[in-house]
Design an enzyme around this catalytic site. Structure first.
Site, PDB file in Angstrom:
ATOM      1  N   ASP A  31      16.728  60.078  40.301  1.00 34.99           N
ATOM      2  CA  ASP A  31      16.209  61.406  39.691  1.00 34.99           C
ATOM      3  C   ASP A  31      14.651  61.385  39.330  1.00 34.99           C
ATOM      4  O   ASP A  31      14.144  60.114  38.996  1.00 34.99           O
ATOM      5  CB  ASP A  31      16.965  61.204  38.118  1.00 34.99           C
ATOM      6  CG  ASP A  31      16.874  62.706  37.255  1.00 34.99           C
ATOM      7  OD1 ASP A  31      15.888  63.066  37.183  1.00 34.99           O
ATOM      8  OD2 ASP A  31      17.774  62.991  36.698  1.00 34.99           O
ATOM      9  N   HIS A  95      27.385  66.840  39.981  1.00 34.19           N
ATOM     10  CA  HIS A  95      26.496  65.549  39.886  1.00 34.19           C
ATOM     11  C   HIS A  95      26.872  64.751  38.634  1.00 34.19           C
ATOM     12  O   HIS A  95      27.148  65.092  37.753  1.00 34.19           O
ATOM     13  CB  HIS A  95      25.142  66.032  40.291  1.00 34.19           C
ATOM     14  CG  HIS A  95      24.497  66.603  39.097  1.00 34.19           C
ATOM     15  ND1 HIS A  95      24.730  67.913  39.031  1.00 34.19           N
ATOM     16  CD2 HIS A  95      23.632  66.190  38.005  1.00 34.19           C
ATOM     17  CE1 HIS A  95      24.045  68.272  37.610  1.00 34.19           C
ATOM     18  NE2 HIS A  95      23.326  67.336  37.223  1.00 34.19           N
TER      19      HIS A  95
END
Length: 131
Positions: A31, A95
């Site tokens: 991320d 996700h």
């Protein structure tokens, strides 16, 4: 016709990522706005908004990859736990957030959330990579 999500663009190679793992049905990458050091996203390659709507094969593949990547995060980063978060509202594409942490640490974003350079992301992705 559905517009490609940012994750579909990553899967298609239109947007770069710091990839850790990829197979036929899933991809995992860091991320770029991490809550914790090693914060990783595991994404179904099938663009479906909610995980409960994934076809069975894709659903099972997603959770197989979650376990594989979480184990790698725990082992390489030497953390006690890897938390799982499914928010389902920030990107309309299934996700799972994986957040390495130790007992007593919070999973929410705060002042201690890591600020990383491109070089640091690349080094971490290389360290975590699963062949």
């Amino acid at each position: 016709m559905t517009t490609d999500s940012i994750f579909t663009k990553i899967i298609k190679g239109k947007i770069p990522c710091y990839k850790i793992y990829e197979d036929e049905l899933t991809i995992a990458f860091l991320d770029i706005e991490p809550t914790r050091y090693g914060h990783t996203l595991v994404v179904s390659k099938k663009q479906v908004d909610q995980y409960i709507d994934l076809p069975e094969e894709d659903y099972l593949a997603l959770w197989h990859t979650v376990k594989k990547v979480a184990t790698r995060l725990r082992d390489v980063l030497d953390t006690e736990r890897v938390g799982i978060v499914i928010k389902g509202v920030d990107v309309p594409h299934t996700h799972v957030h994986l957040l390495p942490f130790n007992n007593g640490q919070h999973l929410s974003k705060d002042a201690d959330s890591p600020k990383m350079t491109s070089e640091e992301f690349s080094e971490l992705a290389a360290k975590l990579h699963i062949a």
